[in-house]
Write a protein that holds these residues in place. Sequence first.
Motif, PDB file in Angstrom:
ATOM      1  N   THR A 153       0.960  -1.126   0.058  1.00 35.97           N
ATOM      2  CA  THR A 153       0.040   0.079   0.179  1.00 35.97           C
ATOM      3  C   THR A 153       0.758   1.128   0.029  1.00 35.97           C
ATOM      4  O   THR A 153       1.904   0.947   0.093  1.00 35.97           O
TER       5      THR A 153
ATOM      6  N   TRP B 122      -2.469   6.362  -1.350  1.00 35.41           N
ATOM      7  CA  TRP B 122      -3.515   5.671  -1.547  1.00 35.41           C
ATOM      8  C   TRP B 122      -4.637   5.549  -0.315  1.00 35.41           C
ATOM      9  O   TRP B 122      -5.864   5.698  -0.428  1.00 35.41           O
TER      10      TRP B 122
ATOM     11  N   ARG C  68      -8.314   7.403  -0.607  1.00 39.31           N
ATOM     12  CA  ARG C  68      -9.502   6.610  -0.446  1.00 39.31           C
ATOM     13  C   ARG C  68     -10.332   6.795   0.875  1.00 39.31           C
ATOM     14  O   ARG C  68     -11.321   6.352   1.067  1.00 39.31           O
TER      15      ARG C  68
ATOM     16  N   CYS D 273     -19.474  -0.823  14.725  1.00 39.78           N
ATOM     17  CA  CYS D 273     -19.442   0.827  14.725  1.00 39.78           C
ATOM     18  C   CYS D 273     -20.452   1.320  15.243  1.00 39.78           C
ATOM     19  O   CYS D 273     -20.071   2.869  15.431  1.00 39.78           O
TER      20      CYS D 273
ATOM     21  N   ARG E 285      -4.549  -5.904   3.091  1.00 40.54           N
ATOM     22  CA  ARG E 285      -4.417  -4.332   2.834  1.00 40.54           C
ATOM     23  C   ARG E 285      -5.580  -3.897   2.805  1.00 40.54           C
ATOM     24  O   ARG E 285      -5.859  -2.619   3.049  1.00 40.54           O
ATOM     25  N   ASN E 286      -6.603  -4.842   2.698  1.00 39.73           N
ATOM     26  CA  ASN E 286      -7.829  -4.137   2.526  1.00 39.73           C
ATOM     27  C   ASN E 286      -8.629  -3.805   3.699  1.00 39.73           C
ATOM     28  O   ASN E 286      -9.537  -2.847   3.779  1.00 39.73           O
TER      29      ASN E 286
ATOM     30  N   LEU F  12     -19.662  -7.462   6.241  1.00 35.45           N
ATOM     31  CA  LEU F  12     -18.480  -7.191   7.342  1.00 35.45           C
ATOM     32  C   LEU F  12     -18.447  -8.039   8.569  1.00 35.45           C
ATOM     33  O   LEU F  12     -19.641  -7.706   9.342  1.00 35.45           O
TER      34      LEU F  12
ATOM     35  N   MET G 180     -14.163  -7.938   4.960  1.00 40.46           N
ATOM     36  CA  MET G 180     -15.348  -6.971   4.500  1.00 40.46           C
ATOM     37  C   MET G 180     -15.329  -6.775   2.736  1.00 40.46           C
ATOM     38  O   MET G 180     -14.148  -7.068   2.278  1.00 40.46           O
TER      39      MET G 180
ATOM     40  N   GLY H 199     -15.559  -4.196   1.044  1.00 44.56           N
ATOM     41  CA  GLY H 199     -15.404  -2.620   1.032  1.00 44.56           C
ATOM     42  C   GLY H 199     -16.539  -1.917   0.287  1.00 44.56           C
ATOM     43  O   GLY H 199     -17.107  -0.915   0.770  1.00 44.56           O
TER      44      GLY H 199
ATOM     45  N   HIS I  73     -19.855   8.991  12.918  1.00 43.15           N
ATOM     46  CA  HIS I  73     -18.892   7.882  12.738  1.00 43.15           C
ATOM     47  C   HIS I  73     -17.817   8.182  11.892  1.00 43.15           C
ATOM     48  O   HIS I  73     -17.898   8.158  10.743  1.00 43.15           O
TER      49      HIS I  73
ATOM     50  N   ALA J  30     -15.204   6.451   9.926  1.00 45.80           N
ATOM     51  CA  ALA J  30     -14.645   5.267   9.310  1.00 45.80           C
ATOM     52  C   ALA J  30     -13.953   5.980   8.155  1.00 45.80           C
ATOM     53  O   ALA J  30     -12.811   5.226   7.795  1.00 45.80           O
ATOM     54  N   ASN J  31     -14.431   6.885   7.167  1.00 42.71           N
ATOM     55  CA  ASN J  31     -13.995   7.275   5.970  1.00 42.71           C
ATOM     56  C   ASN J  31     -14.224   8.598   5.588  1.00 42.71           C
ATOM     57  O   ASN J  31     -15.514   8.906   5.770  1.00 42.71           O
TER      58      ASN J  31
ATOM     59  N   ARG K 205     -14.438  10.058   3.021  1.00 37.75           N
ATOM     60  CA  ARG K 205     -15.238  10.086   1.662  1.00 37.75           C
ATOM     61  C   ARG K 205     -16.933   9.768   2.015  1.00 37.75           C
ATOM     62  O   ARG K 205     -17.880  10.310   1.542  1.00 37.75           O
TER      63      ARG K 205
ATOM     64  N   ASN L 203     -10.451   4.429  11.801  1.00 38.59           N
ATOM     65  CA  ASN L 203     -11.745   3.705  12.169  1.00 38.59           C
ATOM     66  C   ASN L 203     -11.498   3.002  13.505  1.00 38.59           C
ATOM     67  O   ASN L 203     -11.093   2.040  13.435  1.00 38.59           O
TER      68      ASN L 203
END
Length: 323
Positions: free
Chosen positions: A30, A34, A38, A114, A153-154, A191, A213, A215, A250, A252-253, A255, A280
Amino acid sequence: MTLHARIIGTGSYLPEKIVTNDDLAKIVDTTDSWIQERTGIKQRHIVADDEFTVDLAEHASRRAIEAAGIDASEIDLIVLATTTADQVFPSTACLLQSRLGCQGGPAFDIQAVCTGFVYALSVAEKFVATGTSKKALVVGAETFSRILDWTDRNTCVLFGDGAGAVVLEASEEPGILSTHLHANGDYSKLLHVPSGVSNNLAAVQEGRAYVEMEGSDVFKMAVKKMGEVVIEALDANNLAKSDVDWLVPHQANQRIIAATAKKLGMTMDKVVLTVAEHGNTSAASIPLALDAAVRQNRIKAGETILIEAFGGGFTWGSALIRY
Ligand code: ACO
């Protein structure tokens, strides 16, 4: 007299050890760019070998209790959300209760991954608003690093460890205005950690004791449900989007959070974002973000806060709060 549950103190804790994206690039295929593009994540905190969920919970709880200006012995309810309990039993909430010295009232764990903190807050609010508890401690605490496959890596780049807590007090002034909780177990396999206590041997033999997961499916569903719960909360309180001072989602991400904010027509300056600093942290992420914003004097007394989460189960939910 109508009783309400009000937040009177917040606290949080992150373990000392920081693992950057570049550190992860040394162990999986990774890159820092990246991960940042993402997810928005720059780093995560990871527990030491001798550090456990209850340790993180204790640090965060003591800070919340101090901020509330009360003595730990006044706590008469502990609801602790975690996916990563230290022992099969007793619950991490009971372990925490002993550490804090507030024995006697109920103490129990909640598992909604979560969404755990939103579930825990909703349950504790019912105890306080019905007069059953006077001062409740609500905690989200995770050592998620212990259920990650550090060769995948996911998943391993997304998560981190931490804890956050709030103290709720019974009050005649409005505090938690509403909570809405949901789940749909049909999505459990998108998940999950396939092994557990009862269903253990086969999964462990197959090496499936870690987070798995899908994703992009999770991403799409998270954006959809996080948007829906916000509308549900506003409608239930006859409020407009513009009435919300702060969205504390939450973490998490970035995006997912940005997509939700866009759906709501909220600018990002009204959204509390801490995912870059800790990734996360599952049930800990909302109280971590809330505490950061309170301690930075961004969230002020009397403001309206919407918290919302989505996670494994699938589970999702919201709480609308007058701070
Ligand atoms: N580094 C580099 N490449 C990677 C990494 C990584 N860490 N992980 C995956 N990739 C690769 C994939 O293998 C894929 O390669 P391929 O095209 O050769 O097959 C490529 O990157 C693109 O993968 P996508 O899955 O399409 O990437 P996406 O843009 O969907 O981002 C992510 C992946 C970040 C996991 C995203 O789907 C996501 O955030 N999903 C939500 C997951 C989540 O937040 N889960 C937490 C629990 S639920 C919750 O808290 C909301």
